[in-house]
Write an enzyme that holds these catalytic residues in place. Structure first.
Site, short mmCIF file in Angstrom:
data_model
loop_
_atom_site.label_atom_id
_atom_site.label_comp_id
_atom_site.label_asym_id
_atom_site.label_seq_id
_atom_site.Cartn_x
_atom_site.Cartn_y
_atom_site.Cartn_z
CE LYS A 1 56.97 0.38 15.13
NZ LYS A 1 55.86 1.33 14.67
CB THR A 2 51.96 2.91 16.98
OG1 THR A 2 52.47 2.16 15.75
CG2 THR A 2 50.49 3.75 16.12
CD GLU B 1 58.73 -0.51 12.59
OE1 GLU B 1 59.91 -0.54 13.24
OE2 GLU B 1 57.36 -1.24 12.69
CD GLN C 1 60.76 -4.76 17.06
OE1 GLN C 1 59.91 -6.07 16.26
NE2 GLN C 1 60.83 -4.46 18.07
NE ARG D 1 57.28 -9.84 17.23
CZ ARG D 1 57.18 -8.25 16.81
NH1 ARG D 1 56.17 -7.70 16.77
NH2 ARG D 1 58.28 -7.88 17.69
#
Length: 666
Positions: free
Chosen positions: A32-33, A215, A248, A606
């Protein structure tokens, strides 16, 4: 373009889409970044937007800084990056309020109160020393603010909310009298301003013509309203890209709401939805477990993660006898795994639902002499010595800040005692002015002697001189003079033992050095830096030893990744968490269960290479050992085969012998 930039097809589509509002459903580890930074570069390089007209809104300073670093690597000129607005929602709020303060009845040098200051204000109002009760009231007011519920629109539903509702208007009025705002005001005041002043709204819409929101699933009511007010208007097409993942969404307890995902779909009929499902982080074994688990939640948007990284190792699930055994055996397994695979300590994370679970693991790690880093520790800004220095800066910015006045004039003490301050406070109350202003009023001589007044006036004149110089002189030079003028180093050594004093003084030097460099880098004076200093997390910018095992709550671990993850305490009542004393209706309980499932999903995703899960048959609670049940989430992961990590406990001699064997040349 995708071949040149290394984007997959959905990522490329998300980057190039400029025909209206866009929602990018970015699954865990899907880049996403990368999408956000490439889109910023695309907006600039295509000539459609100038950098100064683009805003990228994040939830942490670290995320904003990461975007800026990546833009440099994409070839965007530093001059353009400097013009870009890449910051947190709250930092944008500070910018808006600083520029528009007078329209809201504030002076430009308003104060930003931190949670501790606000707690003190509420404690005085409540005349209570019950910190739990006071924090409960503070939480109620914060949630009302973030939901844009005004003091006169509150409908209390329990005794705590009745007390909070009674104090809410008084609390708001007190902050205004101090010419101060709290953290929540940085969102709700710009929203109020844009709702009531069309000219100001038009001005900021013209300035920020394209928004990118990171986010998005973590936004609350106020943040969503701010997005709408900045992007919509009469005959105006909304231009923004919101990037987030409904799977999330784990921050309902602080006001974030999944309703914003439904609202964005309803409010923007031309919304383009682009799912990112290819994961670049984890093996397919891990992703299949995550997909199967989260499939038990109702879905707003369909999405399934997959990867090209192969199936990988089986997920290991182990039952432990109790929490002591869990800590010892997990740490022993981590130690063995590290030696066997020649890895680094930083490759490992131990994740848990609640902070109290960390203590026993800290002890086990120390016993094995394994370095670790604990997330969620004391903030650098929460240290007493940093708050002492900041109190001088806050008073320099806003002399109406009574809390800063009291802390600064008494730390170190300047010949001003408690009796003197009480008399000054009574005089200020009668005149309805700040303590700082009261010091210079002639009528004060009826309350205090000239000998009592003199040190206070010397102090206030020093603050005035500092304030006058702060707008034009170098930050580092002023801070150096401030430290010397207030004799802070001798104060520390006279009040603490040598080791503690030395550490505290070093923290002060580090803080001043950091602030000086930040002022030089960002071309800001001390006034400007002070107004935003409470929003910057020093922990995100300070260097730390990278080769440490990470101990972290699941909430704090979101956005991070590790090669090997130990997910501990996966039991009913702990994960999913359940307070047995709370009685909620079925709908509320179901919503909480769904959020807990999303939290488990975050923990699973994670892990890159391996995931180790443990649960205890018994766990100590309130000094009593209670029987535990394995979490329903483990069954919901749909594991075809459950592997168990070895739990044999080795003696120190056996452990040393095994280490030597592993390290011996083959």
């Amino acid at each position: 373009m995708s071949d040149v930039l290394g984007l997959n097809a959905p990522q490329q589509e998300a980057v190039e889409y400029l025909d209206g509002p866009c929602l990018v459903l970015a699954g865990a580890g899907s880049g996403k970044t990368r999408v956000i930074t490439h889109k910023i570069a695309y907006l600039i390089n295509s000539g459609r937007y100038l950098a100064k007209n683009i805003a990228a809104l994040t939830f942490t300073n670290k995320a904003a800084q990461e975007m800026q670093k990546r833009l440099v690597s994409l070839g965007i000129e530093k001059s353009s990056i400097k013009q870009l607005t890449a910051c947190t929602f709250h930092s944008l709020g500070v910018q808006i309020l600083r520029e528009e303060a007078m329209r809201l009845g504030f002076k430009a040098r308003f104060s930003i109160m931190d949670a501790g200051d606000c707690l003190t204000i509420l404690q005085d109002m409540l005349s209570s020393t019950d910190k739990g009760f006071i924090k409960g009231v503070q939480s109620c007011i914060s949630l009302w603010k973030n939901n844009l519920i005004a003091p006169d629109a509150v409908s209390p539903s329990n005794e705590l909310e009745v007390d909070a509702a009674r104090l809410y208007p008084l609390y708001v009025a007190t902050l205004k009298a101090y010419q101060a705002v709290d953290f929540d005001d940085l969102l709700i005041l710009p929203v109020h301003l844009f709702r009531t002043d069309q000219a100001v709204r038009d001005k900021w819409q013209s300035r920020l013509r394209y928004l990118l929101i990171d986010e998005y699933q973590d936004t609350n009511v106020a943040q969503y309203e701010l997005i709408k007010l900045l992007t919509t208007g009469l005959g105006k097409k909304a231009m923004f890209s919101a990037v987030g993942d409904d799977d999330q969404a784990i921050y309902a307890w602080r006001g974030a709401t999944l309703d914003n995902l439904e609202k964005i779909r309803d409010d923007f009929a031309d919304l383009k939805v682009i799912p990112l499902e290819q994961n670049y982080r984890s093996t397919n074994t891990i992703l299949q477990a995550a997909n199967t688990l989260i499939g038990h939640n109702p879905k707003l948007f369909d999405k399934k993660l997959w990867s090209n990284l192969g199936m990988g190792e089986a997920i290991e699930v182990t039952a432990m006898d109790d929490d002591n055994a869990e800590a010892e055996q997990v740490v022993a397994h981590l130690s063995r795994h590290k030696f066997e695979h020649r890895t680094e300590f930083s490759d490992y994370a131990i994740l848990y639902r609640s902070n109290h679970q960390a203590r026993i693991f800290e002890e086990a790690l120390r016993n094995e002499r394994i370095p670790y880093k604990l997330s969620g520790g004391q903030s650098f800004f929460d240290r007493a010595e940093i708050r002492d220095i900041v109190s001088y800066l806050r008073l320099m910015v806003n002399d109406n800040d009574d809390l800063a006045f009291i802390r600064a004039i008494t730390t170190p003490r300047r010949g001003v005692g408690q009796t003197t301050l009480e008399a000054l406070g009574e005089f200020a109350r009668q005149w309805q002015c700040s303590l700082f202003e009261a010091v210079f009023k002639s009528g004060l001589t009826a309350y205090l002697s000239a000998r009592q007044i003199e040190p206070m006036r010397v102090f206030c004149e020093f603050i005035n001189q500092l304030s006058f110089r702060a707008e034009k002189e170098p930050v580092a030079q002023l801070l150096d003079e401030l430290r010397k003028e207030i004799d802070y180093e001798p104060y520390l050594y006279s009040h603490f033992d040598e080791v503690v004093a030395r550490n505290k003084w070093q923290n002060v030097l580090d803080f001043c050095d950091w602030l000086g460099k930040k002022g030089e880098r960002d071309e800001k004076n001390l006034i400007q830096l002070t107004q935003v200093v409470m929003l910057v997390s020093m922990l995100e910018e300070r260097d730390a030893d990278p080769n440490m095992v990470q101990l972290s709550t699941l909430h704090a671990a979101k956005g991070l990744e590790y090669r090997y993850v130990f997910l501990i305490g996966v039991e009913e009542g702990l994960l999913p968490y359940q307070n047995k004393d709370e009685k909620e209706d079925a709908q509320v309980l179901q919503a909480r269960l769904e959020e807990e499932r999303r939290l488990m999903y975050v923990g699973i995703t994670r892990a890159r290479n391996n995931l180790f899960i443990s649960w205890c048959r018994r766990r100590k609670r309130a000094r009593q050992n209670e029987a535990c049940e394995i979490s329903r989430f483990i069954a919901e992961m749909g594991l075809e085969k459950i592997e168990s990590l070895p739990v044999a406990k080795l003696s120190p001699q056996e452990h040393l012998a095994r280490m030597r064997e592993m390290l011996a040349p083959k």
